[in-house]
Design a protein around this motif. Structure first.
Motif, PDB file in Angstrom:
ATOM      1  N   ALA A   1       3.868   7.443   1.022  1.00 14.31           N
ATOM      2  CA  ALA A   1       4.117   6.576   2.175  1.00 14.31           C
ATOM      3  C   ALA A   1       3.070   6.707   3.276  1.00 14.31           C
ATOM      4  O   ALA A   1       2.938   5.805   4.102  1.00 14.31           O
ATOM      5  CB  ALA A   1       5.504   6.877   2.751  1.00 14.31           C
ATOM      6  N   THR A   2       2.332   7.807   3.301  1.00 14.77           N
ATOM      7  CA  THR A   2       1.352   8.038   4.363  1.00 14.77           C
ATOM      8  C   THR A   2      -0.067   7.694   3.942  1.00 14.77           C
ATOM      9  O   THR A   2      -1.025   8.042   4.643  1.00 14.77           O
ATOM     10  CB  THR A   2       1.397   9.503   4.828  1.00 14.77           C
ATOM     11  OG1 THR A   2       1.316  10.353   3.671  1.00 14.77           O
ATOM     12  CG2 THR A   2       2.686   9.800   5.581  1.00 14.77           C
ATOM     13  N   GLU A   3      -0.224   7.005   2.825  1.00 13.57           N
ATOM     14  CA  GLU A   3      -1.569   6.643   2.374  1.00 13.57           C
ATOM     15  C   GLU A   3      -2.222   5.638   3.321  1.00 13.57           C
ATOM     16  O   GLU A   3      -1.557   4.944   4.095  1.00 13.57           O
ATOM     17  CB  GLU A   3      -1.511   6.050   0.964  1.00 13.57           C
ATOM     18  CG  GLU A   3      -1.073   7.029  -0.099  1.00 13.57           C
ATOM     19  CD  GLU A   3      -2.006   8.223  -0.215  1.00 13.57           C
ATOM     20  OE1 GLU A   3      -3.185   8.034  -0.564  1.00 13.57           O
ATOM     21  OE2 GLU A   3      -1.544   9.357   0.032  1.00 13.57           O
ATOM     22  N   HIS A   4      -3.532   5.535   3.207  1.00  7.51           N
ATOM     23  CA  HIS A   4      -4.300   4.554   3.976  1.00  7.51           C
ATOM     24  C   HIS A   4      -3.905   3.144   3.538  1.00  7.51           C
ATOM     25  O   HIS A   4      -3.482   2.923   2.397  1.00  7.51           O
ATOM     26  CB  HIS A   4      -5.790   4.792   3.730  1.00  7.51           C
ATOM     27  CG  HIS A   4      -6.707   4.041   4.648  1.00  7.51           C
ATOM     28  ND1 HIS A   4      -7.038   2.719   4.452  1.00  7.51           N
ATOM     29  CD2 HIS A   4      -7.356   4.429   5.769  1.00  7.51           C
ATOM     30  CE1 HIS A   4      -7.867   2.330   5.404  1.00  7.51           C
ATOM     31  NE2 HIS A   4      -8.074   3.350   6.220  1.00  7.51           N
ATOM     32  N   ALA A   5      -4.085   2.184   4.437  1.00  5.30           N
ATOM     33  CA  ALA A   5      -3.760   0.793   4.106  1.00  5.30           C
ATOM     34  C   ALA A   5      -4.559   0.283   2.915  1.00  5.30           C
ATOM     35  O   ALA A   5      -4.097  -0.600   2.182  1.00  5.30           O
ATOM     36  CB  ALA A   5      -4.005  -0.100   5.319  1.00  5.30           C
ATOM     37  N   ALA A   6      -5.758   0.824   2.691  1.00  3.85           N
ATOM     38  CA  ALA A   6      -6.551   0.388   1.545  1.00  3.85           C
ATOM     39  C   ALA A   6      -5.848   0.697   0.233  1.00  3.85           C
ATOM     40  O   ALA A   6      -6.076   0.017  -0.776  1.00  3.85           O
ATOM     41  CB  ALA A   6      -7.925   1.054   1.571  1.00  3.85           C
ATOM     42  N   VAL A   7      -4.987   1.707   0.225  1.00  5.02           N
ATOM     43  CA  VAL A   7      -4.159   2.010  -0.945  1.00  5.02           C
ATOM     44  C   VAL A   7      -2.847   1.243  -0.883  1.00  5.02           C
ATOM     45  O   VAL A   7      -2.481   0.534  -1.829  1.00  5.02           O
ATOM     46  CB  VAL A   7      -3.903   3.525  -1.065  1.00  5.02           C
ATOM     47  CG1 VAL A   7      -2.810   3.817  -2.094  1.00  5.02           C
ATOM     48  CG2 VAL A   7      -5.186   4.242  -1.449  1.00  5.02           C
ATOM     49  N   LEU A   8      -2.128   1.382   0.234  1.00  2.00           N
ATOM     50  CA  LEU A   8      -0.787   0.785   0.300  1.00  2.00           C
ATOM     51  C   LEU A   8      -0.821  -0.738   0.179  1.00  2.00           C
ATOM     52  O   LEU A   8       0.019  -1.334  -0.512  1.00  2.00           O
ATOM     53  CB  LEU A   8      -0.104   1.197   1.604  1.00  2.00           C
ATOM     54  CG  LEU A   8       0.256   2.685   1.720  1.00  2.00           C
ATOM     55  CD1 LEU A   8       0.888   2.976   3.072  1.00  2.00           C
ATOM     56  CD2 LEU A   8       1.186   3.118   0.591  1.00  2.00           C
TER      57      LEU A   8
END
Length: 363
Positions: free
Chosen positions: A87-94
């Motif tokens: 859930a805390t990943e960077h937006a480039a992942v999420l």
């Protein structure tokens, strides 16, 4: 100006600039051309490729990209099967994972605890046969927390999945575990130029191309490379490897000094121990962060990820560790590193603390 936003970007190293200038001023040739000038440009790219690989595990190949966002998109979209991430990943992942979910891939987003560390019990339950990719960030870009990458990679491999590590904030700063299959890195987070990154791909791993049109890079990425950007990246990586111990020790010293200087009405967001010491994410309940940044315009710090600035939304990372919207909006991020002096950091912290105290008195 006191620059304290190292998680957003880092100052360009003199060595990186020196490596870039000859390729900007002299050899403008396409590195994919067969003539002598093209071969010379390609040679510079290959030297840089080796230098970038010097900070990565053995047994893989570096493919240059336009940045870590492209590298992460390539790794995710080029893989198959279900996806498990955090859930805390960077937006480039999420955001990329969300796009893949809309295309029909199964996606599981794991929760984190109050310190920002992944729930390993939830990970064990989610990472099972049918999952094709597990993606996790080594060092969180907002709160600096270091995830248990080795354990997650082991779970991925037990399930027959690939493990993707977003090492953007950790590359050149902390050791990258050997268990990764795919690693995304970026030049401008290690005192290199913006506009170039890389995806490290373990030998034997294949991905569908993200970009088509020539397949110039080893793993099939298409597009004309910039020799100057690659050279700057390589020089920055070479210096980071040489200075690895000194840079980390400097960040630890600054971290200890900063924590001892912060007044008792500030709270550290995220784990105090399991984190990269060059990051301080601090909360002062009731703080008007926009006003604080405006009042201290000669100090460059942030309210969170530069990639989400201006969105008006509270940090998804701070929400994931259990903070309310109000608490998330009352948090600041201070990042420092190689070129930050202790005196400059202490002076800036003193002024931030004083400005926050003045806000409280005026409320």
């Amino acid at each position: 100006m006191t620059y304290l936003d190292y998680q957003a970007t880092t100052p360009l190293a003199p060595e990186a600039l020196a490596a870039m200038l000859p390729l900007l001023e002299g050899n403008f040739a396409n590195p994919h051309s067969a003539h002598a000038l093209g071969r010379a440009a390609k040679a510079a790219v290959e030297v840089a490729r080796d230098d970038v690989a010097g900070l990565l595990p053995p047994g893989g190949t570096v493919s240059f990209t336009s940045g870590a966002t492209e590298a992460l998109n390539w790794a995710i979209k080029g893989s198959t099967g279900g996806i498990v991430t955090i859930a805390t990943e960077h937006a480039a992942v999420l955001d990329t994972v969300a796009a893949e979910a809309r295309r029909g891939r199964d996606v599981t987003v794991l929760p984190v605890g109050p310190e920002g560390l992944v729930d390993l019990a939830a990970a064990r339950a989610a990472i099972k046969p049918g999952v094709g990719l597990v993606a996790a960030m080594l060092v969180n870009n907002e709160i600096g927390v270091i995830q248990p990458i080795e354990e997650l990679a082991h779970l991925a491999h037990q399930a027959g999945a690939l493990f993707l590590c977003d090492a953007v904030q950790g590359y050149g700063r902390v050791l990258i575990p050997d268990g990764c299959d795919l690693i995304a890195v970026s030049a401008h987070k290690i005192h290199g130029p913006k506009g170039v990154g890389a995806l490290w791909i373990r030998d034997g791993v294949t991905l569908e191309p993200l970009l088509h049109g020539g397949g110039q890079e080893p793993a099939g990425r298409s597009g004309t490379l910039s020799p100057s950007l690659c050279a700057g990246f390589g020089a920055a990586a070479r210096v980071a490897k040489q200075r690895f111990g000194a840079d980390h020790a400097h960040a630890e010293q600054l971290y200890r000094a900063a924590l001892s200087r912060i007044a008792g009405d500030w709270t550290l967001n995220g784990a105090q121990e399991d984190r990269y010491p060059g990051n301080l994410n601090l909360r002062h309940d009731g703080l008007d962060v926009a006003r604080l940044i405006s009042d201290l315009r000669d100090i460059a710090f942030s309210a969170g990820s530069a990639c989400a600035s201006g969105s008006g939304r509270p940090s998804h990372v701070l929400q994931a560790i259990g903070l309310s919207d109000a608490q998330a909006r009352s948090s600041i991020r201070i990042g420092y590193g190689r070129y930050t002096s202790e005196d400059a950091l202490m002076g800036a912290i003193d002024r931030i603390v004083a400005a926050a105290r003045a806000q409280s008195r005026a409320a």
